[in-house]
Design a protein around this motif. Structure first.
Motif, PDB file in Angstrom:
ATOM      1  N   THR A 339      -7.512  12.054   1.350  1.00 26.01           N
ATOM      2  CA  THR A 339      -6.605  11.164   0.628  1.00 26.01           C
ATOM      3  C   THR A 339      -5.964  10.139   1.554  1.00 26.01           C
ATOM      4  O   THR A 339      -4.881   9.625   1.277  1.00 26.01           O
ATOM      5  N   GLY A 340      -6.617   9.851   2.665  1.00 24.62           N
ATOM      6  CA  GLY A 340      -6.084   8.914   3.638  1.00 24.62           C
ATOM      7  C   GLY A 340      -6.279   7.467   3.236  1.00 24.62           C
ATOM      8  O   GLY A 340      -6.559   7.161   2.070  1.00 24.62           O
ATOM      9  N   PRO A 341      -6.162   6.544   4.197  1.00 24.84           N
ATOM     10  CA  PRO A 341      -6.245   5.106   3.905  1.00 24.84           C
ATOM     11  C   PRO A 341      -7.653   4.631   3.570  1.00 24.84           C
ATOM     12  O   PRO A 341      -7.824   3.482   3.154  1.00 24.84           O
ATOM     13  N   GLY A 342      -8.664   5.464   3.747  1.00 21.61           N
ATOM     14  CA  GLY A 342     -10.016   5.072   3.391  1.00 21.61           C
ATOM     15  C   GLY A 342     -10.691   4.211   4.445  1.00 21.61           C
ATOM     16  O   GLY A 342     -10.131   3.919   5.506  1.00 21.61           O
ATOM     17  N   ILE A 343     -11.912   3.791   4.121  1.00 20.24           N
ATOM     18  CA  ILE A 343     -12.728   2.989   5.035  1.00 20.24           C
ATOM     19  C   ILE A 343     -13.162   1.723   4.310  1.00 20.24           C
ATOM     20  O   ILE A 343     -13.730   1.800   3.211  1.00 20.24           O
ATOM     21  N   PRO A 344     -12.918   0.558   4.883  1.00 20.30           N
ATOM     22  CA  PRO A 344     -13.312  -0.702   4.225  1.00 20.30           C
ATOM     23  C   PRO A 344     -14.812  -0.751   3.968  1.00 20.30           C
ATOM     24  O   PRO A 344     -15.612  -0.172   4.712  1.00 20.30           O
ATOM     25  N   ASP A 345     -15.200  -1.480   2.918  1.00 23.54           N
ATOM     26  CA  ASP A 345     -16.616  -1.571   2.557  1.00 23.54           C
ATOM     27  C   ASP A 345     -17.465  -2.144   3.680  1.00 23.54           C
ATOM     28  O   ASP A 345     -18.593  -1.701   3.905  1.00 23.54           O
ATOM     29  N   ASP A 346     -16.940  -3.145   4.418  1.00 17.66           N
ATOM     30  CA  ASP A 346     -17.751  -3.780   5.463  1.00 17.66           C
ATOM     31  C   ASP A 346     -17.934  -2.884   6.691  1.00 17.66           C
ATOM     32  O   ASP A 346     -18.716  -3.206   7.590  1.00 17.66           O
ATOM     33  N   ALA A 347     -17.228  -1.748   6.740  1.00 12.99           N
ATOM     34  CA  ALA A 347     -17.363  -0.838   7.873  1.00 12.99           C
ATOM     35  C   ALA A 347     -18.189   0.400   7.539  1.00 12.99           C
ATOM     36  O   ALA A 347     -18.587   1.129   8.440  1.00 12.99           O
ATOM     37  N   LYS A 348     -18.461   0.613   6.266  1.00 15.68           N
ATOM     38  CA  LYS A 348     -19.145   1.849   5.863  1.00 15.68           C
ATOM     39  C   LYS A 348     -20.553   1.958   6.427  1.00 15.68           C
ATOM     40  O   LYS A 348     -20.972   3.017   6.895  1.00 15.68           O
ATOM     41  N   GLY A 381     -31.804  16.113   5.534  1.00 17.62           N
ATOM     42  CA  GLY A 381     -30.960  15.493   4.523  1.00 17.62           C
ATOM     43  C   GLY A 381     -30.523  14.094   4.912  1.00 17.62           C
ATOM     44  O   GLY A 381     -31.013  13.508   5.884  1.00 17.62           O
ATOM     45  N   ARG A 382     -29.574  13.554   4.140  1.00 13.15           N
ATOM     46  CA  ARG A 382     -29.018  12.226   4.398  1.00 13.15           C
ATOM     47  C   ARG A 382     -27.505  12.296   4.272  1.00 13.15           C
ATOM     48  O   ARG A 382     -26.969  13.103   3.520  1.00 13.15           O
ATOM     49  N   ILE A 383     -26.824  11.421   5.001  1.00 14.74           N
ATOM     50  CA  ILE A 383     -25.365  11.378   4.952  1.00 14.74           C
ATOM     51  C   ILE A 383     -24.917   9.934   4.805  1.00 14.74           C
ATOM     52  O   ILE A 383     -25.539   9.015   5.368  1.00 14.74           O
ATOM     53  N   GLN A 384     -23.850   9.745   4.056  1.00 13.41           N
ATOM     54  CA  GLN A 384     -23.286   8.416   3.873  1.00 13.41           C
ATOM     55  C   GLN A 384     -21.799   8.542   3.585  1.00 13.41           C
ATOM     56  O   GLN A 384     -21.311   9.621   3.233  1.00 13.41           O
ATOM     57  N   VAL A 385     -21.078   7.438   3.743  1.00 15.97           N
ATOM     58  CA  VAL A 385     -19.651   7.421   3.457  1.00 15.97           C
ATOM     59  C   VAL A 385     -19.409   6.582   2.215  1.00 15.97           C
ATOM     60  O   VAL A 385     -19.995   5.507   2.045  1.00 15.97           O
ATOM     61  N   GLU A 386     -18.552   7.099   1.321  1.00 15.74           N
ATOM     62  CA  GLU A 386     -18.245   6.433   0.062  1.00 15.74           C
ATOM     63  C   GLU A 386     -16.734   6.423  -0.129  1.00 15.74           C
ATOM     64  O   GLU A 386     -15.968   6.904   0.706  1.00 15.74           O
ATOM     65  N   PRO A 390     -14.274   5.813  -6.661  1.00 16.95           N
ATOM     66  CA  PRO A 390     -15.206   4.680  -6.621  1.00 16.95           C
ATOM     67  C   PRO A 390     -14.526   3.348  -6.904  1.00 16.95           C
ATOM     68  O   PRO A 390     -13.772   3.204  -7.870  1.00 16.95           O
ATOM     69  N   GLY A 391     -14.790   2.396  -6.000  1.00 11.31           N
ATOM     70  CA  GLY A 391     -14.222   1.058  -6.161  1.00 11.31           C
ATOM     71  C   GLY A 391     -12.838   0.898  -5.595  1.00 11.31           C
ATOM     72  O   GLY A 391     -12.285  -0.206  -5.627  1.00 11.31           O
ATOM     73  N   HIS A 392     -12.264   1.961  -5.056  1.00 10.30           N
ATOM     74  CA  HIS A 392     -10.902   1.901  -4.498  1.00 10.30           C
ATOM     75  C   HIS A 392     -10.905   2.528  -3.100  1.00 10.30           C
ATOM     76  O   HIS A 392     -10.493   3.692  -2.926  1.00 10.30           O
ATOM     77  N   PRO A 393     -11.352   1.791  -2.096  1.00 14.16           N
ATOM     78  CA  PRO A 393     -11.405   2.357  -0.746  1.00 14.16           C
ATOM     79  C   PRO A 393     -10.044   2.773  -0.215  1.00 14.16           C
ATOM     80  O   PRO A 393      -9.957   3.656   0.643  1.00 14.16           O
ATOM     81  N   GLU A 394      -8.977   2.165  -0.704  1.00  9.47           N
ATOM     82  CA  GLU A 394      -7.640   2.502  -0.219  1.00  9.47           C
ATOM     83  C   GLU A 394      -7.185   3.892  -0.670  1.00  9.47           C
ATOM     84  O   GLU A 394      -6.182   4.421  -0.173  1.00  9.47           O
TER      85      GLU A 394
END
Length: 410
Positions: A339-348, A381-386, A390-394
């Motif tokens: 539940t932190g500040p999230g990760i900006p889309d351009d950094a994912k 497997g595969r790993i990714q950050v989201e 959804p739609g609210h990185p903050e």
């Protein structure tokens, strides 16, 4: 009629030339294949000798290699169809003596034919090897002669070995190139072992020094107050980070060196044991009880993801772990959210590749995430950050990865 006979003769000659070229290509291709498929020097020499004899139709074959610091003695490393007498008399060759020095020192091929014109020395060599003709072909690795290929026939052949001299020299160069590759691999392996030794010493000593420093810093905690206590907390944070870095380096080395196969592991048990290592964190867990294909490094994924969330999302962060069926058949999906500040889309997109490109996030986060990527890839497997929402990185981040589900036959 004369014209027709000439045309037929030319066709026969052309067909013979094509046959000779094809045979030469077959020999070289066989030697190249044998050289490329070998894992050790002895396997390379054995495979190459078999390929030469099978494709040239010769009766006897041997390969000598120069050994010793002075490189004045050639030792027999492999042989085919040589008589016991020949082996006893030619187990080693003194390369300083003529005519062997022309092969092992000067790097020139030497052909010996049992003809009437042959000298006494040539006849002695043929008798020693028990053959009617011989070819000594130097094996050149780089710019140095490292050995010789020796092939012979026990009876007079229609085609002398010298007539195929260019082909034999090409074969010698190819075997020499294979030997050079083997030598380079051995040097690289030795360099890797030496580097790993230094790495072991370095990480071991740094870890011991960090542990001692951490113990004494802990003893000072109750003795200091005010500004000094704040400095002490920063010191302990730095020590803890150093311990994490050495642990991550050791983990990366294990991943690189691990050769064991994957086995079924209880994912639920792994997750619960890792949660117990973070008693102060607010972690919720729900999901399937499932067996996955992995190894004993699987807990490192959760150690890094939970640790990153705890460090970078701020105090009081909520961490959630869920396990569910993945869209891909035979896979399970694991999500670690915060539940932190999230990760900006351009950094994912660059989150898992920054360490490889020489960049890391603040406090070395890229190293831990790179370990997660390496392990998930190892497990198929595969790993990714989201975004957690959804739609609210903050609203927080979600690290989502897949693992192979273990079947009864795994």
């Amino acid at each position: 009629m004369v014209f027709s006979l000439a045309e037929v003769t030319e066709r026969i000659r052309a067909a013979e030339e094509v046959s000779v070229r094809n045979r030469r290509l077959a020999v070289l291709n066989a030697v190249i294949t044998a050289s490329a498929s070998a894992f050790t020097l002895d396997e390379l020499l054995d495979n190459a000798l078999d390929a030469v004899l099978d494709n040239l139709g010769c009766d006897v074959g041997m390969i000598y290699m120069l050994e010793g610091g002075d490189r004045m003695q050639a030792v027999l490393r492999c042989h085919r169809e040589a008589s016991e007498v020949a082996l006893m008399q030619n187990r080693t060759i003194n390369v300083r003596h003529w005519p062997y020095n022309r092969v092992f020192v000067a790097g020139q091929p030497w052909f010996v034919e049992g003809t009437e014109e042959a000298g006494s020395r040539d006849r002695d060599v043929l008798a020693d090897f028990g053959v009617a003709s011989l070819a000594f072909i130097p094996l050149v690795a780089g710019s140095s002669v490292v050995g010789a290929l020796v092939i012979g026939n026990t009876a007079a052949a229609r085609e002398t070995l010298q007539e195929g001299g260019r082909l034999l020299e090409a074969v010698g160069r190819e075997i020499g190139a294979g030997v050079l590759r083997g030598m380079l691999y051995q040097r690289l392996d030795a360099a890797n072992r030496e580097a790993n030794l230094y790495l072991d010493i370095l990480t071991h000593d740094i870890r011991n020094a960090d542990n001692v420093a951490n113990i004494y810093a802990g003893l000072l905690t109750d003795l200091l107050t005010g500004e000094e206590r704040k400095y002490l907390q920063k010191l302990r944070t730095g020590i803890k980070k150093s311990i994490e870095i050495t642990a991550n380096v050791a983990t990366i080395r294990k991943i690189r060196e691990r050769r064991t196969g994957l086995t079924p592991l209880d994912l639920d048990r792994v997750i619960r044991e890792e949660i117990a290592h973070f008693p102060d964190a607010r972690i919720t867990y729900a999901g399937l009880r499932v067996m996955v294909l992995a190894d004993d490094l699987l807990p490192e994924i959760f150690t890094n993801l939970i640790g990153n969330a705890e460090k970078h999302a701020g105090p009081g962060v909520g961490i959630g772990i869920t396990v569910e069926d993945a869209e891909e058949e035979g896979m399970v999906q694991v999500s670690v959210t915060d539940t932190g500040p999230g990760i900006p889309d351009d950094a994912k997109e660059a989150m898992f590749s920054r360490f490889e490109q020489g960049e890391t996030r603040e406090n070395g986060q890229g190293l831990g995430l790179r370990i997660c990527w390496m392990l998930v890839a190892r497990y198929g497997g595969r790993i990714q950050v989201e975004d957690r929402v959804p739609g609210h990185p903050e609203e927080g981040a979600a690290f989502v990865f897949t693992l192979k589900e273990a079947t009864q036959n795994s």
